[in-house]
Design a protein around this motif. Structure first.
Motif, mmCIF file in Angstrom:
data_model
loop_
_atom_site.group_PDB
_atom_site.id
_atom_site.type_symbol
_atom_site.label_atom_id
_atom_site.label_comp_id
_atom_site.label_asym_id
_atom_site.label_seq_id
_atom_site.Cartn_x
_atom_site.Cartn_y
_atom_site.Cartn_z
ATOM 1 N N GLN A 119 0.743 -1.256 -0.146
ATOM 2 C CA GLN A 119 0.040 -0.108 -0.051
ATOM 3 C C GLN A 119 0.788 1.130 -0.018
ATOM 4 O OE1 GLN A 119 -2.685 -0.137 3.119
ATOM 5 N NE2 GLN A 119 -3.964 1.716 2.462
ATOM 6 N N GLY A 120 1.918 1.095 0.668
ATOM 7 C CA GLY A 120 2.844 2.340 0.877
ATOM 8 C C GLY A 120 3.751 2.483 -0.399
ATOM 9 N N ILE A 121 4.012 1.313 -1.195
ATOM 10 C CA ILE A 121 4.454 1.494 -2.393
ATOM 11 C C ILE A 121 3.377 2.345 -3.466
ATOM 12 C CG2 ILE A 121 5.192 0.221 -4.658
ATOM 13 C CD1 ILE A 121 6.151 -1.920 -2.364
ATOM 14 N N MET A 122 2.241 1.950 -3.370
ATOM 15 C CA MET A 122 1.433 2.751 -4.538
ATOM 16 C C MET A 122 1.339 3.982 -4.139
ATOM 17 S SD MET A 122 0.652 0.285 -6.235
ATOM 18 C CE MET A 122 -0.573 0.764 -7.424
ATOM 19 N N GLU A 123 1.424 4.340 -2.877
ATOM 20 C CA GLU A 123 1.346 5.724 -2.469
ATOM 21 C C GLU A 123 2.527 6.548 -3.009
ATOM 22 O OE1 GLU A 123 -0.738 8.973 -1.301
ATOM 23 O OE2 GLU A 123 -1.303 7.077 -0.888
ATOM 24 N N LEU A 124 3.684 5.917 -3.162
ATOM 25 C CA LEU A 124 4.700 6.560 -3.375
ATOM 26 C C LEU A 124 4.597 6.647 -5.223
ATOM 27 C CD1 LEU A 124 7.601 4.640 -1.291
ATOM 28 C CD2 LEU A 124 7.004 7.058 -1.098
ATOM 29 N N LEU A 125 4.228 5.696 -5.658
ATOM 30 C CA LEU A 125 4.343 5.760 -7.087
ATOM 31 C C LEU A 125 3.094 7.022 -7.511
ATOM 32 C CD1 LEU A 125 3.664 2.130 -8.143
ATOM 33 C CD2 LEU A 125 5.740 3.530 -8.834
ATOM 34 N N LYS A 126 2.228 7.248 -6.708
ATOM 35 C CA LYS A 126 1.553 8.531 -7.037
ATOM 36 C C LYS A 126 2.204 9.700 -6.777
ATOM 37 C CE LYS A 126 -3.018 6.376 -5.271
ATOM 38 N NZ LYS A 126 -3.955 6.243 -4.224
ATOM 39 N N ARG A 127 3.179 9.648 -5.810
ATOM 40 C CA ARG A 127 3.949 10.909 -5.590
ATOM 41 C C ARG A 127 4.928 10.788 -6.688
ATOM 42 N NH1 ARG A 127 2.646 13.728 -0.741
ATOM 43 N NH2 ARG A 127 0.854 12.652 0.103
ATOM 44 N N MET A 128 5.259 9.843 -7.460
ATOM 45 C CA MET A 128 6.043 9.893 -8.589
ATOM 46 C C MET A 128 5.327 10.743 -9.715
ATOM 47 S SD MET A 128 8.263 6.539 -8.140
ATOM 48 C CE MET A 128 9.733 6.292 -7.042
ATOM 49 N N HIS A 129 4.112 10.990 -9.658
ATOM 50 C CA HIS A 129 2.978 10.798 -10.926
ATOM 51 C C HIS A 129 3.348 10.023 -12.054
ATOM 52 C CE1 HIS A 129 2.539 14.818 -8.568
ATOM 53 N NE2 HIS A 129 3.839 15.148 -8.689
ATOM 54 N N VAL A 130 3.279 8.840 -11.511
ATOM 55 C CA VAL A 130 3.255 7.815 -12.418
ATOM 56 C C VAL A 130 1.977 7.528 -13.108
ATOM 57 C CG1 VAL A 130 3.898 5.284 -13.098
ATOM 58 C CG2 VAL A 130 5.433 6.735 -11.378
ATOM 59 N N GLN A 131 1.739 7.450 -14.308
ATOM 60 C CA GLN A 131 0.522 6.949 -15.089
ATOM 61 C C GLN A 131 0.758 5.446 -15.055
ATOM 62 O OE1 GLN A 131 -2.207 8.845 -16.114
ATOM 63 N NE2 GLN A 131 -3.052 6.640 -16.566
ATOM 64 N N ILE A 132 0.121 4.854 -14.133
ATOM 65 C CA ILE A 132 -0.021 3.316 -14.079
ATOM 66 C C ILE A 132 -0.640 2.343 -15.264
ATOM 67 C CG2 ILE A 132 -0.141 1.323 -12.613
ATOM 68 C CD1 ILE A 132 -0.011 3.055 -10.263
ATOM 69 N N ASN A 133 -1.636 3.226 -15.590
ATOM 70 C CA ASN A 133 -2.565 2.507 -16.777
ATOM 71 C C ASN A 133 -2.016 2.557 -17.896
ATOM 72 O OD1 ASN A 133 -5.390 1.696 -17.708
ATOM 73 N ND2 ASN A 133 -5.202 3.614 -18.468
ATOM 74 N N GLY A 134 -1.932 0.911 -18.194
ATOM 75 C CA GLY A 134 -1.244 0.606 -19.607
ATOM 76 C C GLY A 134 0.190 0.304 -19.561
ATOM 77 N N LYS A 135 0.770 0.648 -18.321
ATOM 78 C CA LYS A 135 2.300 0.573 -18.132
ATOM 79 C C LYS A 135 2.723 -0.945 -18.092
ATOM 80 C CE LYS A 135 3.061 5.081 -18.921
ATOM 81 N NZ LYS A 135 3.646 5.563 -20.235
ATOM 82 N N ARG A 136 3.970 -1.192 -18.191
ATOM 83 C CA ARG A 136 4.712 -2.526 -18.157
ATOM 84 C C ARG A 136 5.391 -2.316 -16.838
ATOM 85 N NH1 ARG A 136 6.801 -6.658 -21.562
ATOM 86 N NH2 ARG A 136 7.013 -8.353 -19.939
ATOM 87 N N ALA A 137 4.777 -3.292 -15.626
ATOM 88 C CA ALA A 137 5.499 -3.289 -14.615
ATOM 89 C C ALA A 137 6.174 -4.650 -14.200
ATOM 90 C CB ALA A 137 4.439 -3.023 -13.248
ATOM 91 N N VAL A 138 7.273 -4.452 -13.676
ATOM 92 C CA VAL A 138 7.947 -5.792 -13.302
ATOM 93 C C VAL A 138 8.158 -5.840 -11.738
ATOM 94 C CG1 VAL A 138 10.072 -7.144 -13.525
ATOM 95 C CG2 VAL A 138 9.133 -6.154 -15.605
ATOM 96 N N VAL A 139 7.728 -6.808 -11.141
ATOM 97 C CA VAL A 139 8.036 -7.151 -9.585
ATOM 98 C C VAL A 139 9.028 -8.054 -9.485
ATOM 99 C CG1 VAL A 139 6.905 -7.423 -7.378
ATOM 100 C CG2 VAL A 139 5.797 -6.341 -9.145
ATOM 101 N N ILE A 140 10.122 -7.668 -8.960
ATOM 102 C CA ILE A 140 11.036 -8.837 -8.524
ATOM 103 C C ILE A 140 10.819 -9.338 -6.886
ATOM 104 C CG2 ILE A 140 13.442 -9.576 -8.383
ATOM 105 C CD1 ILE A 140 14.312 -7.188 -10.114
ATOM 106 N N GLY A 141 10.340 -10.374 -6.820
ATOM 107 C CA GLY A 141 9.989 -11.069 -5.448
ATOM 108 C C GLY A 141 8.688 -11.329 -5.536
ATOM 109 N N ARG A 142 8.332 -12.622 -4.694
ATOM 110 C CA ARG A 142 7.144 -13.032 -4.943
ATOM 111 C C ARG A 142 6.317 -13.519 -3.612
ATOM 112 N NH1 ARG A 142 8.306 -19.257 -7.290
ATOM 113 N NH2 ARG A 142 10.173 -19.302 -6.423
#
Length: 362
Positions: free
Chosen positions: A221-244
């Motif tokens: 949840q904190g990560i998503m808040e930080l992405l908002k502060r980065m002004h990232v347009q998440i919709n349609g973007k390619r995201a990679v998460v290292i770690g499961r």
């Protein structure tokens, strides 16, 4: 900017050179009939030397201006690219503090978090102390229950059930890890999902995967808040998460998918991991290996969230991303420390207030 400075320098040199050449020619033509050949030559040499001196002076000033501009641009880029979770957390805490002050002004009880700690694991004790301090900062009620290392699983579950039925408690968190003789899953299953502010109960996990409202694990949840502060347009973007992991990797991947990102999860068995990461517009790294991700993993202009907390040989905290190696290649990045870490406890406070509001709205 540098090309513009060079053009101005060439223009100034040309103008000054023409002026000096014209003046030298005028002086030479005026006095040549009255001077011997040696003196005339000296006048010409002086003119040439003056022009050379002007050229050197203008070139030096130009080089100095370019160097200053580079330093300034570098500083501005570094400042713009580093997103400090500690600063975002402070802003959010200030907002929550005001919300609690409004609740207090209405003579209602304040939202309350109960944290249960079993044993004396130093890291766990430190985390619990930090949570207690964070509650106090914003005026959130807190109840800390510290149990003996040898507390039985049955006794712990009994305590959890008591907290479930305690109307003065809005959020329950059992500090992990638990001693080896206690089954963590059995304990987490007994927490009331509506008080599960850590977001680990299967019902809340299911709500997350169905895109329904529930409690989300605090770090994602904190990560998503930080992405908002980065002004990232998440919709349609390619995201990679290292770690499961179920604490970070899986839930943050689901949160990104819920925002319409195309998500790939990488892990220790992933082949060609570097090439996969290189395609990411958004890269979240939670693998637990110090400085694992270098610029060779990162797409130019990507947004990088570093969740890792490791200690190097000098005992200094470092992330999973080689920060100094990557900083010049990204649009934004979180540092370690002062990055994702401060956001985790802040989201726990936010979830507790949410649990309180949910109860009050019934």
């Amino acid at each position: 900017m540098n090309k513009k400075v060079v053009r101005y320098a060439i223009l100034w040199f040309s103008v000054m050179a023409i002026i000096v050449l014209g003046f030298t020619a005028y002086v030479y033509m005026s006095v040549k009939d009255f001077l011997d050949e040696t003196t005339s030559t000296v006048v010409l040499i002086v003119g040439v030397v003056v022009i050379l001196a002007l050229g050197i002076a203008i070139a030096g000033v130009t080089a100095f201006i370019i160097a200053m501009n580079k330093d300034k641009e570098g500083d501005e880029k570094q400042m713009a690219n580093v997103i400090y979770g500690s600063e975002v957390a402070k802003e959010l805490k200030d907002q929550m503090k005001q919300e609690i002050e409004v609740i207090q002004a209405s003579h209602k009880r304040v939202p309350t978090l109960c944290v249960i700690l079993v044993g004396n694991n130093p890291a766990s004790v430190s985390y619990v102390t930090g949570k207690e301090r964070a509650c106090a900062e914003i005026g959130l009620g807190s109840k800390m229950i510290h149990l003996d290392e040898n507390t039985s699983e049955e006794k712990l579950i009994e305590l959890v059930e008591e907290c479930n039925h305690d109307e003065s408690i809005d959020g329950i968190l059992v500090q992990l890890p638990l001693p080896n003789h206690i089954n963590e899953k059995n304990v987490l299953l007994r927490i009331d999902p509506d008080k599960d502010v850590d977001g680990l109960h299967p019902i809340n996990v299911g709500r997350l995967h169905l895109g329904e409202d529930g409690f989300v694990p605090c770090t994602p949840q904190g990560i998503m808040e930080l992405l908002k502060r980065m002004h990232v347009q998440i919709n349609g973007k390619r995201a990679v998460v290292i770690g499961r992991s179920n604490l970070v990797g899986n839930p943050v991947a689901r949160l990104l998918m819920n925002e319409n990102a195309t998500v790939t999860i990488c892990h220790s068995k992933t082949e060609n991991i570097e090439a996969i990461c290189k395609q990411a517009d958004i890269l979240v790294v939670a693998i637990g290996k110090a400085k694992y991700v270098t610029k060779d993993f990162v797409k130019e202009g990507a947004f990088v969230i570093d969740v890792g907390v490791n200690r190097n040989e000098e005992g200094k905290l470092v992330g999973d991303v080689d920060f100094d190696n990557v900083i010049e290649h990204v649009s934004a990045i979180t540092p370690v420390p002062k990055g994702v870490g401060p956001m985790t406890i802040t989201m726990l406070l936010k979830n507790t207030i949410k649990a309180y509001n949910n109860k009050e709205s019934i």
